[in-house]
Scaffold this active site. Structure first.
Site, short mmCIF file in Angstrom:
data_model
loop_
_atom_site.label_atom_id
_atom_site.label_comp_id
_atom_site.label_asym_id
_atom_site.label_seq_id
_atom_site.Cartn_x
_atom_site.Cartn_y
_atom_site.Cartn_z
CG ASN A 52 3.57 -24.51 118.94
OD1 ASN A 52 4.29 -23.68 118.29
ND2 ASN A 52 2.75 -25.32 118.42
NE ARG A 380 5.04 -12.76 114.16
CZ ARG A 380 5.59 -12.58 115.49
NH1 ARG A 380 7.04 -12.31 115.66
NH2 ARG A 380 4.88 -12.84 116.49
NE ARG A 410 5.70 -12.04 123.57
CZ ARG A 410 4.44 -11.98 124.06
NH1 ARG A 410 3.69 -12.64 123.67
NH2 ARG A 410 4.39 -10.92 124.96
CG HIS A 440 -1.23 -7.84 114.39
ND1 HIS A 440 -2.14 -8.52 114.14
CD2 HIS A 440 -0.17 -8.84 114.45
CE1 HIS A 440 -2.15 -9.78 113.94
NE2 HIS A 440 -0.84 -9.88 114.21
NE ARG A 569 -3.22 -21.59 114.86
CZ ARG A 569 -2.56 -20.40 114.65
NH1 ARG A 569 -2.61 -19.93 113.25
NH2 ARG A 569 -1.76 -19.70 115.62
#
Length: 706
Positions: A52, A380, A410, A440, A569
């Site tokens: 991350n 993705r 990305r 998206h 989150r």
């Protein structure tokens, strides 16, 4: 005296996005520190914090540095200029990395040793027998792959690739010359980072690849003495900036930009804490890096190797039992997938329930002679995607196949470029998205010829069409063949492929055109209900909350008496507990075995609840710069189920961290309370919902909705 009007846009009411993200990574780190969690699971969480942080530095920190270079001084929603943000972030990242290594060195390494897993931190700690094993491995498998590179007047400083692990050395010629020379060698990523030296009744002994190379450096530079050798690592600016107006071929432009990532400005240098000062000085000069961007590491660089250790064979007792997604009850019969969808809308809760029906939806459509067209958006997908294979097969079978592949996803750009080329070769019509926007949204439309006429089957989801991450991310998906949704789905794809958007929509709401206004309208409706003395509340779940217009609207609704409970989150720029502003707002973050990824929006609406699912978070990028879809859950039983999911997450007192007025997050006080681990309970609920073999749910009778 008139009541003082509150300015809900006051920067003091907002938290900086980047600092909020760092706080999220601390919540992930807290899982690595939690001794109630199996040891190898804790190693996994430490690896995730490292991964991350790499992405955060390469993208977010890099973006801020670009702003500073461009003399951009506009403050963010918290009133901080890019320069001020970099200053604060730098301190926080240094502290975070210190805490990561303290967790690794003081907690995880000793615990591993107690379980018979010995990570050899220095090659001097190898026994003579182990040294021989390691040296043989170096000669046979490592040495042939290495490319030692010396730097001198005829050989310039080489390209050091982004995120690669390298070993730098200072050398002296054996002929007696005292002049120091610099050399570097890349630790090859094609070889396992963790090498198992020995396994016996006492446990397993592991050593890292860089330690093996360092031990044998003299074999790489035979005419030199090794004065010192130390690992180092660089992070480069990997934030792709593409002027689509100037890019004649977006595919080609992105391919070129991907190569440029390796050459981006170095924005972070990681070195061993005890690196020779002469060597460090040399690296700092070559990378033209500021002292504050140098990180002295007390331990092995790049903690993502902890993920490899977390999967160590023979230590299942140090991990959670592997969870296998359960079958979706609505499909537990012999009827076709299309017949089952015709019986009524079907909701799926991943990864508790299997993602297989989504894969089968495309697979069956590819082979079904009555299917005329398949249209899908892909953001993705997995490395060996069965969905991609089915789309290609459908095109080869003569069906009209339209696929929107988002090239700007990305760190998945290269993967998506490869899929796009493959699909085009198979005969699919591939679209690369809208100019200036990322697509998206997650939607699939299948057009099928049936006795009653044309029927449109639609899948909508909060997550990606990735069969691999669907086992790790919590998401919600819905199948429907409602006529109103089918018409909207057709309009979505017509808009994406180039036609103008329709004047009105039936059930779907899209960003960036209407979605933000839709959310603001729903929030303000609750506000008006509260002012009128009616019950008013908002319950929502998302990955991140950073849109200033939405936050200001939530503050205004809270001040009017609307009760707002949020599960966020990651990033949350909203502050709780501000008198007269956010006293009615609670925010909690759940960090557990699965990545919380679903987006749910629930509005009281005077007792006539409205529940929506979406691909969008409440972030400017989702609402202003992406194509996103918000879709309602109309079926009453499914609506109740979604509300129950959110209720349970709001009651979680095991994995939930609650946002405090000072910006910190604290675990819920569970003393004297029944323990509620929402993820664990969802696993049990999915298990309980699996029908017995003789019960094939024939109670779901046909009520066609088209």
């Amino acid at each position: 005296m008139a009541e003082e009007k509150i300015d809900f846009t006051n920067p003091e009411y907002y938290r900086n996005r980047e600092l909020s993200w760092i706080a999220f990574n601390y919540r992930v780190l807290s899982e690595a520190r939690d001794k109630t969690i199996p040891l190898l699971e804790r190693m996994k969480f430490l690896s995730i914090t490292a991964s991350n942080l790499d992405e955060f530095v390469m993208v977010r920190v890099a973006s801020l540095k670009d702003m500073v270079h461009a003399n951009y001084t506009k403050p963010d929603i918290a009133g901080l200029t890019p320069e001020q943000q970099l200053e604060l972030i730098g301190k926080e990242v240094h502290q975070l990395m210190e805490d990561q290594y303290q967790t690794y060195n003081r907690s995880l390494l000793p615990s591993l040793k107690n379980q018979g897993i010995h990570v050899i931190t220095r090659y001097e700690d190898l026994t003579e027998e182990e040294g021989a094993i390691v040296d043989k491995y170096f000669r046979d498998s490592v040495y042939p792959v290495l490319t030692p590179m010396a730097v001198d007047p005829s050989r310039p400083f080489p390209l050091i690739r982004n995120k690669s692990l390298n070993i730098a050395a200072l050398l002296q010629k054996k002929n007696g010359e005292k002049e120091l020379e610099f050399a570097t060698v890349q630790v090859p990523s094609v070889l396992p980072r963790v090498f198992e030296v020995k396994r016996d009744g006492e446990g397993v002994r592991l050593i890292l690849l860089e330690e093996i190379i360092e031990r044998n450096m003299d074999q790489l530079f035979l005419n030199y003495n090794i004065v010192c050798a130390h690992p180092y690592r660089v992070m480069r600016n990997a934030d792709l900036t593409i002027d689509e107006e100037e890019a004649e071929d977006l595919l080609e432009t992105i391919e070129k930009q991907l190569k440029q990532r390796q050459w981006g400005e170095v924005i972070k240098l990681e070195v061993e804490a005890d690196m020779d000062k002469r060597l460090l000085k040399y690296l700092k000069k070559e990378f033209a890096i500021h002292e504050k961007d140098v990180y002295l590491i007390n331990g092995p660089l790049d903690l993502t190797f902890c993920m490899k250790i977390s999967g160590l064979e023979g230590y299942d007792h140090l991990r959670y039992d592997k969870y296998i997604p359960k079958p979706v009850p609505a499909f537990a019969n012999d009827d076709s997938i299309f017949d089952n969808i015709k019986k009524g809308d079907i909701l799926m809760h991943h990864p508790y329930e299997s993602f297989d029906p989504v894969v089968n939806f495309i697979k069956k459509a590819a082979k079904d002679p009555d299917v005329l067209a398949i249209k899908q958006t892909l953001y993705r997908v997995s490395g060996n995607s069965p969905i991609i294979a089915s789309l290609a097969q459908a095109a080869e079978n003569g069906k009209q196949v339209t696929v929107l592949v988002e090239l700007k996803a990305r760190f998945d750009e290269e993967n998506n470029i490869n899929w796009a080329k493959m699909l085009e070769k198979a005969g699919c019509h591939v679209i690369y998205g809208l100019l200036g926007l990322k697509t998206h949204c997650k939607i699939t439309l299948i057009v099928r010829r049936e006795e009653e006429g044309i029927c449109r089957y639609v899948h909508l989801g909060t997550g990606n069409y990735n069969d691999s991450t669907a086992k790790q991310y919590t998401d919600l998906g819905m199948f429907t063949c409602r006529k109103t949704v089918g018409e909207d789905a057709t309009a979505v794809f017509n808009m994406l492929s180039g036609y103008s958007e329709p004047l009105s929509w039936n059930r779907l709401s899209l960003a960036p055109i209407w979605l933000k206004n839709k959310f603001l309208k729903l929030i303000r409706r609750e506000q008006e209900n509260a002012k009128a003395g009616n019950e008013a509340y908002i319950k929502a779940k998302m990955n991140s909350l950073s849109d200033p217009v939405i936050i200001a609207a939530l503050y205004e609704a809270s001040a009017a008496g609307v009760k707002i409970d949020l599960v966020v989150r990651g990033i949350c720029c909203l502050k709780t507990g501000i008198p007269g502003v956010s006293e009615n707002i609670t925010v909690r973050s759940i960090v557990g075995n699965f990545l919380e990824h679903s987006r749910i929006y629930w509005f009281c609406n005077g007792g006539h609840e409205e529940v929506y699912l979406a691909s969008a978070d409440w972030m400017p990028r989702n609402l202003d710069r992406r194509v996103e879809i918000l879709f309602p859950v109309d079926d009453e039983a499914l609506k109740e189920r979604v509300m129950d999911i959110l209720k349970l997450e709001l009651e979680d007192n095991v994995k939930a961290h609650v946002l405090q007025p000072d910006g910190s997050y604290e675990k819920v006080d569970k003393r004297g309370k029944t323990l509620i681990n929402s993820q664990k309970l969802f696993c049990q609920m999915a298990e309980d919902a699996v029908p017995e073999k003789e019960d094939v749910l024939k109670s779901r009778t046909f009520t066609p909705m088209y």
